[in-house]
Scaffold this active site. Structure first.
Site, short mmCIF file in Angstrom:
data_model
loop_
_atom_site.label_atom_id
_atom_site.label_comp_id
_atom_site.label_asym_id
_atom_site.label_seq_id
_atom_site.Cartn_x
_atom_site.Cartn_y
_atom_site.Cartn_z
N LEU A 155 53.25 -25.48 -23.10
CA LEU A 155 51.93 -24.90 -22.83
C LEU A 155 51.22 -24.60 -24.14
CD1 LEU A 155 52.96 -22.39 -20.02
CD2 LEU A 155 51.64 -24.49 -19.69
N GLY A 156 52.01 -24.24 -25.14
CA GLY A 156 51.46 -23.93 -26.45
C GLY A 156 52.57 -23.87 -27.48
N THR A 157 52.21 -24.17 -28.73
CA THR A 157 53.18 -24.12 -29.82
C THR A 157 52.62 -23.24 -30.92
OG1 THR A 157 53.92 -26.37 -29.33
CG2 THR A 157 54.51 -25.47 -31.48
N ALA A 158 53.41 -22.27 -31.35
CA ALA A 158 52.99 -21.35 -32.41
C ALA A 158 53.93 -21.49 -33.60
CB ALA A 158 52.96 -19.92 -31.89
N LEU A 160 56.30 -19.46 -34.70
CA LEU A 160 57.68 -19.00 -34.52
C LEU A 160 58.32 -19.50 -33.24
CD1 LEU A 160 57.24 -15.27 -35.66
CD2 LEU A 160 57.79 -17.27 -37.06
N GLN A 162 57.65 -21.83 -29.15
CA GLN A 162 56.80 -22.58 -28.25
C GLN A 162 57.09 -22.16 -26.82
OE1 GLN A 162 58.19 -26.29 -30.04
NE2 GLN A 162 58.67 -27.08 -28.01
N LYS A 177 59.36 -18.62 -23.35
CA LYS A 177 59.06 -18.63 -24.78
C LYS A 177 60.38 -18.74 -25.54
CE LYS A 177 56.61 -16.00 -28.36
NZ LYS A 177 55.73 -14.82 -28.60
N ASP A 309 47.08 -9.40 -32.19
CA ASP A 309 46.86 -10.84 -32.30
C ASP A 309 46.00 -11.33 -31.14
OD1 ASP A 309 47.01 -13.31 -33.46
OD2 ASP A 309 48.99 -13.81 -32.66
#
Length: 539
Positions: A155-158, A160, A162, A177, A309
């Site tokens: 769904l999303g990659t950050a 630290l 995903q 997560k 954030d």
């Protein structure tokens, strides 16, 4: 001599064993070794330094010429690309710091900022097999024993971790997560390396004072790496704001969570800045902005527990089956815990800005660590508005096209007064010798608690700008009320310690101040927007 030799062999043996174990637990991937990542980083830093020496500093330049500026821009771009390559190879903490660099609009050359911005939306992702390995190591069972299905595309990659959508064996749809492999194990070495890189960068750019960024990252990183702490934060903020039926925080599935794996309720919605989604679902942008403003004003000025954030990917909006608006708050890994004294000083600073009281601005800026005439620049950084607007009154001046194109900054001319500079926002980075030292001084001096607040303020303003709701009167109305309540709450607490009888008098004064604020902002709404629009914003 024999003892020294034995100790040497022991240390060498321990190092080899440690490296061997690290390779074994990470499928013999050399990238998991701290020494490999450190060597790669050192080589990249040396390469960047030699690039500047070879391409730019090989001769004396007339720094006022277009030729020099063009050549400097070209070399900046080459250096930025080399750093980006290092960041994407080492991943983890490096991406986190790269994202910070990409947000330092007015502190770094635009070539570095623009190059690193890609990390905000396109952070490198790990194959799903690597994530399954983390799940097996932490939960001591196979993913197929927990999940009925697990979507391969994240769904999303950050920086630290995903996040993937999945379905539990019990049928509930969840968001999973998972921390990137190697991040936690290499975080200490990586931070030391980044500290070295910042020191080298500071030598290249003498006015580049961002050691505060390294110090804050070193302090916050262990907190962000503990997903159990993130789960506790989510439950805490959900409890604090349970009175707001329009706020949703994902439920945590503790049975399937660990320090590197967090399983939570999957909540659908559109990003808060997705105007197409908002229009398609007939969501009122003013209602969205008002509720986000109300939430963050209460966090900063009342509870002191601030989600730090709030970028658009972490705030979703949606319509419920009952046709009401809901705000979904995600990613609770980093919160600022503000002290009572800081909230009191910060509340008084905002009240002095809203009252256009320069003497009080200076006083309360000093209480937050800002020395001398830098209080003017600090006020601009806190409000995100030009000095001229601050001095005319934030509540009396709407955002204009001219303000969007320019930034008006008060800088120290002498110890006795301020000098105002008007700079094009898109060329501000070309005037770093004028602006950067003063901004850097503010960030070096200010109370450390303020750094996350400045970041939070900027992100919230970015959301309002996208929604085109900057001129809503309720933004200042809600914040002003929270400032007054915070200020008087601290005064009552101080009086209670001394057993003073003035507490009732302070309560009455607080009620009177709030009544005046309500009347004043209703008046402002009427003269700026007319009766119906003013009523709509207040409601």
């Amino acid at each position: 001599m024999l003892l020294r030799r034995l100790l040497g062999y022991g240390v060498l043996g321990a190092g080899v064993a440690s490296a061997g174990w690290s390779l074994h637990t990470n499928d013999y991937d050399p990238n998991s070794l701290g020494i490999v990542r450190l060597s790669r980083s050192a080589a990249a830093v040396v390469d960047v330094a030699l690039t500047y020496k070879r391409e730019l500093y090989y001769r004396e330049w007339d720094k006022t010429t277009p030729e020099y500026k063009a050549e400097k821009s070209r070399v900046h771009k080459i250096a930025a690309e080399k750093l980006l390559e290092l960041i994407c190879t080492n991943k983890g903490v490096y991406i986190k710091v790269g994202q910070h660099i990409g947000a330092l609009e007015y502190l770094l050359p635009k070539e570095f900022v623009q190059t690193m911005k890609i990390l905000h939306s396109d952070a490198p992702q790990n194959p799903i097999e690597d994530l399954y390995k983390v799940i097996r190591q932490d939960l001591r069972c196979n993913p197929e024993d927990i999940f009925e299905s697990f979507e391969r595309e994240p769904l999303g990659t950050a920086s630290l971790a995903q996040v993937h959508k999945a379905r539990l064996k019990s049928g509930e749809v969840v968001a999973v997560k998972v921390q990137h492999p190697y991040v936690k194990g290499n975080s200490r070495v990586d931070m030391k390396t980044m500290e070295l890189a910042v020191n080298v960068l500071a030598r290249i750019f003498p006015d580049f004072k961002i050691h505060w960024l390294v110090e804050e990252s070193k302090k916050n990183l262990p907190i962000e790496l503990d997903f159990l702490n993130e789960g506790r934060n989510a439950e805490k903020v959900a409890k604090q704001f349970e009175k707001y039926t329009w706020l949703r925080v994902p439920k945590i599935y503790w049975k399937f969570s660990s320090s590197r794996v967090l399983v939570m309720e999957y909540l659908e919605g559109g990003h808060v800045t997705d105007l197409d989604y908002i229009r398609a679902n007939k969501i009122d942008t003013f209602a969205v902005a008002n509720r986000i403003g109300q939430l963050y004003s209460e966090m900063i000025f009342r509870t002191g527990f601030v989600h730090s954030d709030p970028h658009p990917g972490n705030i979703l909006v949606r319509r419920t089956p009952k046709n009401t608006l809901e705000i979904v708050l995600l990613d609770h890994g980093l919160y600022a815990n503000l002290t009572d004294k800081f909230r009191y000083d910060y509340s008084n600073l905002w009240l002095s800005i809203l009252n256009v009281d320069r003497k009080a601005m200076r006083l309360h800026s000093e209480q937050l660590g800002i020395k001398g005439d830098l209080y003017g620049l600090f006020a601009c950084m806190v409000t995100g508005r030009p000095w001229e607007t601050v001095m005319q009154g934030l509540t009396k001046v709407k955002y204009s096209k001219e303000e969007v194109r320019h930034i008006v900054i008060p800088l120290v001319e002498s110890s006795s007064h301020l000098k105002t500079y008007i700079l094009q926002k898109n060329t501000l980075q070309n005037n770093t010798s004028l602006v950067l030292p003063h901004i850097s001084d503010v960030l070096e001096q200010v109370d450390r608690q303020m750094l996350l607040i400045l970041k939070t303020n900027d992100l919230i303003r970015g959301i309002e700008s996208t929604l085109r709701t900057q001129n809503r009167m309720t933004a200042f109305w809600v914040m002003s009320k929270c400032c007054v309540q915070s200020s008087y709450a601290e005064q009552r607490a101080q009086q209670a310690k001394t057993g003073s009888s003035r507490i009732l008098w302070l309560r009455l004064r607080e009620r009177w101040e709030l009544f005046k604020l309500n009347c004043y902002y209703l008046y402002l709404g009427l003269i700026n927007f007319g009766f119906l629009e003013a009523l709509k914003q207040v409601i």
